[in-house]
Design a protein around this motif. Structure first.
Motif, short mmCIF file in Angstrom:
data_model
loop_
_atom_site.label_atom_id
_atom_site.label_comp_id
_atom_site.label_asym_id
_atom_site.label_seq_id
_atom_site.Cartn_x
_atom_site.Cartn_y
_atom_site.Cartn_z
N UNK A 127 0.83 -0.99 -0.17
CA UNK A 127 0.29 -0.38 0.10
C UNK A 127 0.40 1.51 -0.08
N UNK A 128 2.40 1.11 -0.58
CA UNK A 128 3.00 2.03 -0.21
C UNK A 128 3.21 2.59 -1.53
N UNK A 129 3.24 4.09 -1.58
CA UNK A 129 4.21 4.88 -3.36
C UNK A 129 5.31 5.27 -3.10
N UNK A 130 6.36 5.50 -4.02
CA UNK A 130 7.45 6.19 -3.48
C UNK A 130 7.28 7.77 -2.76
N UNK A 131 8.01 8.82 -2.64
CA UNK A 131 7.83 9.92 -3.17
C UNK A 131 8.08 10.35 -4.73
N UNK A 132 6.86 11.12 -4.94
CA UNK A 132 6.54 11.32 -6.55
C UNK A 132 6.41 10.53 -6.98
N UNK A 133 5.77 9.23 -6.47
CA UNK A 133 4.40 8.37 -7.14
C UNK A 133 2.89 8.40 -6.17
N UNK A 134 1.79 8.09 -7.38
CA UNK A 134 0.84 8.44 -6.75
C UNK A 134 0.21 6.66 -6.98
N UNK A 135 -0.62 6.11 -6.16
CA UNK A 135 -1.79 4.82 -7.02
C UNK A 135 -2.84 5.59 -7.65
N UNK A 136 -3.18 5.68 -8.55
CA UNK A 136 -3.71 6.10 -8.95
C UNK A 136 -5.65 5.46 -9.34
N UNK A 137 -4.91 4.06 -9.45
CA UNK A 137 -6.81 3.61 -9.37
C UNK A 137 -6.36 1.43 -8.56
N UNK A 138 -7.38 1.30 -8.69
CA UNK A 138 -7.09 -0.38 -8.41
C UNK A 138 -7.17 -0.45 -6.54
N UNK A 139 -7.37 -1.70 -6.76
CA UNK A 139 -6.94 -2.49 -5.04
C UNK A 139 -6.63 -2.92 -4.75
#
Lengths: 294, 543
Positions: B67-79
């Protein structure tokens, strides 16, 4: 990487330095904008002092310590010279001396610091220990002693303060230079047979610019304050040259009469110092890559 | 020790379900998609291998599984459903409670993941104690137990050492112990052995596999090394450009990959060049002994001959003196005794005393192109300098030569304006090759130049070097620890161990038995694509 991919990758063209600076400026906080505007104002006044000032730099009028009036906007000083004029010329003299001193101290400090970082060994030892010795003596007292020996000409003022200040520049540039000097591209240049001049100017210096530029701003402030302090003590810029430090001292008696005029040069010094710091803060934040995480 | 997990820990039930995952990364002032709609299911106790070249999104997916995204990244969709909990829906606090206790992460560089100021044991038990899963005493005991299971030497006391006091392989195992401390249900391994030697890698792989099996922990194993994933994973998922290419059980995937891309991945390690015996020697190293600061001897009585127009591969694990050998040849480290002659003439030992013409004829290419290219110089400046410096080329003649060199390394001239930061790893290494070629050298020393690259890029670089050698006829000293690379490029092989030459000769002689004992160990440690390789090797070594 195949051909087709490389062609696709070229689509993303590099933005020029000018556009990158523009986007950075657009994002600058208010404090940085304030600093930039103030600094530009000072520079404008300093450069065009001759045309802006209502009277000549050393023009003496009959009335000493005149109050603020239509004729003398900020009154006159202890000899009857127009304060506003002296303030404007003071900007030119004090800033020019501070800039020259800072440049000289950087020329000396950066080149020696990077040389020490590049060669290490005995050169580094000699330079670093010499700097330690210089730094162990309180710089204001040392400057006073040297100025007494060599006399308070503007040249000796610049050289002495630059030399004392270059010790700090040396330390910083040696420290940041060491990090770059161990990189393989520096080794590549050495293996190629490049001399120290090329390695320092082309391989190391461009990679240590951000901290040095920031330090330049801060050093400028310190030099500026030192020059003003020395002038206040009477060993800095000599009369009749207009200078903010000596203006404070010469008119200090007015404060006892509730007149704020002698505080104006002091305020001018403070405002410029604060503005430079605002700009340096913003620059450091923009180039250090340290950004707040959301 | 752990009791909070709902349900029994038996193998077979779905533990992690990732559905339609989209991740974006921020660069150049806008968001770019990195992962486009990946689905993934992991059962309890199962090990899934994520494989692909760099930029395929495998690490990003590994992190998204927490459930983690690196700084500068984002999870936009999905589960991301972990044991019925949607990690993207719960609060950050809830996710942090799971991380470390039920989901753990093992990073590529253990050295960078340990705090150098604290002892290993403190860091191993930190999470367990912080999550309140165990008291310090109990946690310490269990950590020692884990050290023992991971076959760390002196398990009782090794925890009292600081990170710099243990080797890279030991540190990587300590990091696995740290991840295991809370007996998590899921561990994400992000290239845990990429930075290690083959001989060390085998030990780490074996201990990771044992412990994962013992506690029936589910794992996601991210790597770009196919042979490694074949040993570790039950299932393999091949990724490319943030999309799933295919997914299947390991044996099936290895035996019959269905997609074209997978097949090319599988074929990479089969590159092999026929060896050509030497007819003339360019460089002769005679009885060279060298040491740093007059202390430990890093090279002892080393003699090597490098034939003209051929490749000598220098192999050995880290610390064997391979890179020191390169420093001696380039003159960066003058030897204590012995001599080096180049093209029939004695080579001055120190860099300062070598004339420019000698410097020009020996060029060097480095392992990390990131460090070997000045980040403030454009590709054009990088390549132009040796042309001006050695050959005095200027203006149009220089520009024409730059064009030729770019063509030689198969890069478009559009790249000339770029800074190194705007190139991929493979492109950077090509620029380094072009810079070496610009000097028109007779000998190029390649120090692990492919080990920081993906396998597909590695193969392209190797092919490029072979072609350039055929066309231009220079010699290579190729320093590497990777036997597949040696097979691909070498004519002759020098095996080094602890500063001494163990074996040297033509490739076919060194690679066919009987081997010297160390060569045998080195060769047998190279992972094979056969999923039974590790089991077999361990069995044979125990005897």
């Amino acid at each position: 990487m195949t051909r087709s991919e490389s062609v696709a990758a070229v689509q993303r063209l590099r933005r020029s330095r000018a556009t990158r600076a523009k986007t950075a400026l657009k994002k600058a906080p208010f404090s940085a904008w304030f600093g930039i505007v103030v600094i530009l104002g000072y520079v404008f006044v300093a450069v065009f002092a001759h045309w802006i000032a209502p009277y000549g730099e050393t023009q003496v009028f009959s009335e000493a310590f005149a109050p603020w009036s239509q004729e003398f906007k900020l009154g006159t000083d202890q000899l009857g010279r127009d304060m506003l004029t002296r303030l404007i010329y003071g900007a030119r003299n004090t800033i020019a001396i501070a800039v020259a001193t800072t440049l000289l101290s950087f020329a000396v400090g950066v080149s020696l610091g990077l040389l020490a970082a590049l060669y290490r060994g005995w050169l580094d030892q000699i330079l670093s220990r010499a700097v330690d010795v210089l730094m162990s003596i309180p710089s204001l007292i040392f400057a006073l002693v040297l100025l007494t020996i060599f006399g308070s000409s503007i040249t000796s003022l610049i050289v002495i303060i630059a030399l004392l200040d270059s010790t700090r520049v040396f330390r910083l540039s040696r420290a940041v230079g060491l990090n770059v000097a161990v990189m393989e591209y520096v080794e590549v240049a050495r293996l190629r047979g490049e001399g120290p001049k090329w390695i320092i100017a082309k391989e190391i210096l461009p990679n240590v610019m951000p901290p040095l530029v920031a330090e330049f701003g801060l050093r400028f402030c310190f030099v500026f304050l030192t020059v003003a302090a020395l002038s206040f003590l009477g060993v800095g810029i000599q009369p009749p040259t207009a200078d903010w430090g000596s203006m404070v001292r010469e008119n200090a008696t007015l404060i006892t009469y509730g007149d704020v005029t002698p505080l104006l040069p002091a305020g001018a010094i403070a405002l410029l110092t604060v503005s430079v710091n605002f700009v340096v803060d913003w620059f450091l934040q923009a180039t250090s890559g340290l950004r707040d995480e959301k | 020790m752990k009791s909070s997990g709902p349900g029994p820990r038996e193998k077979g039930k779905d533990l992690l379900q990732i559905r339609n995952l989209h991740v974006e990364g921020f660069s150049d002032e806008r968001w770019h998609p990195i992962v486009h709609g990946v689905d993934l299911t992991l059962k309890r106790g199962q090990v899934l291998g994520l494989i692909g070249e760099s930029g395929a999104g495998k690490s990003t997916i590994g992190l998204a599984a927490m459930g983690y995204a690196k700084p500068g990244c984002r999870i936009t969709q999905g589960s991301v459903l972990f044991d019925g909990i949607d990690l993207l829906a719960v609060s950050e606090k809830g996710r942090r409670r799971l991380r470390g206790s039920r989901i753990a992460y093992v990073a590529q560089s253990a050295a960078a993941s340990f705090n150098p100021a604290h002892r290993l044991l403190e860091q191993t038990v930190e999470t367990a104690v912080a999550h309140g899963l165990a008291g310090r005493e109990e946690a310490n005991r269990s950590a020692v137990d884990l050290y023992r299971r991971l076959q760390l030497p002196e398990p009782e006391t090794i925890g009292f050492r600081y990170p710099h006091q243990v080797s890279g392989g030991q540190l990587q195992r300590a990091m696995t112990a740290m991840a295991m401390a809370c007996r998590p249900d899921l561990i994400i391994f992000d290239e845990p052995t990429t930075a290690l030697d083959v001989t060390t890698q085998v030990e780490v792989l074996a201990s990771i596999r044992n412990i994962v099996e013992e506690f029936s922990t589910a794992a996601i194993y991210v790597t770009h090394d196919l042979a490694v994933v074949a040993q570790m994973a039950d299932r393999i998922m091949v990724l490319r450009h943030g999309r799933t290419v295919e997914e299947a059980d390991t044996r099936q995937m290895l035996a019959s990959p269905s997609q074209e891309y997978t097949k090319t991945l599988w074929a990479v390690r089969k590159l092999a060049k026929p060896e050509v015996p030497a007819d003339d020697y360019l460089l002769t190293i005679d009885n060279v002994t060298a040491a740093y600061a007059g202390k430990v001897k890093v090279l002892q009585d080393v003699s090597i001959k490098v034939p003209r127009g051929r490749t000598v591969a220098v192999v050995g694990e880290s610390g064997s003196g391979k890179s020191t050998l390169a420093r001696v040849v380039t003159g960066l480290l003058p030897p204590i005794s012995g001599s080096i002659s180049f093209a029939g003439q004695l080579l001055p030992t120190s860099l300062k005393t070598r004339p420019k013409e000698v410097l020009r004829r020996i060029q060097m290419i480095y392992q990390m192109p990131d460090n070997a290219l000045n980040p403030r110089q454009t590709v054009e400046e990088v390549i132009a300098r040796p042309l001006e410096f050695y050959l005095g080329l200027k203006g149009a003649r220089r520009d024409r030569r730059i064009g030729e060199l770019m063509h030689m390394v198969e890069m478009s001239e559009d790249f000339l304006e770029r800074l190194p930061g705007e190139l991929s790893g493979g492109q950077k290494q090509r620029v380094c090759i072009a810079r070496a070629l610009a000097a028109d050298p007779e000998l190029i020393i390649c120090d692990e130049i492919t080990s920081a690259l993906d396998q597909i890029v590695q193969e392209e670089i190797l092919k490029l070097l072979i072609r350039l050698q055929r066309e231009l006829g220079m010699s290579y000293i190729f320093i590497t620890h990777d036997i597949a690379t040696v097979r691909a490029i070498a004519d002759e092989i020098v095996v080094m161990h602890r500063g001494k030459v163990v074996e040297q000769g033509l490739k076919s002689e060194v690679l066919t038995p009987p081997h010297a004992a160390y060569t045998e160990r080195l060769l047998s440690s190279v992972p094979e694509m056969n999923p039974d390789w590790l089991t077999r090797l361990l069995a044979s070594r125990k005897i």
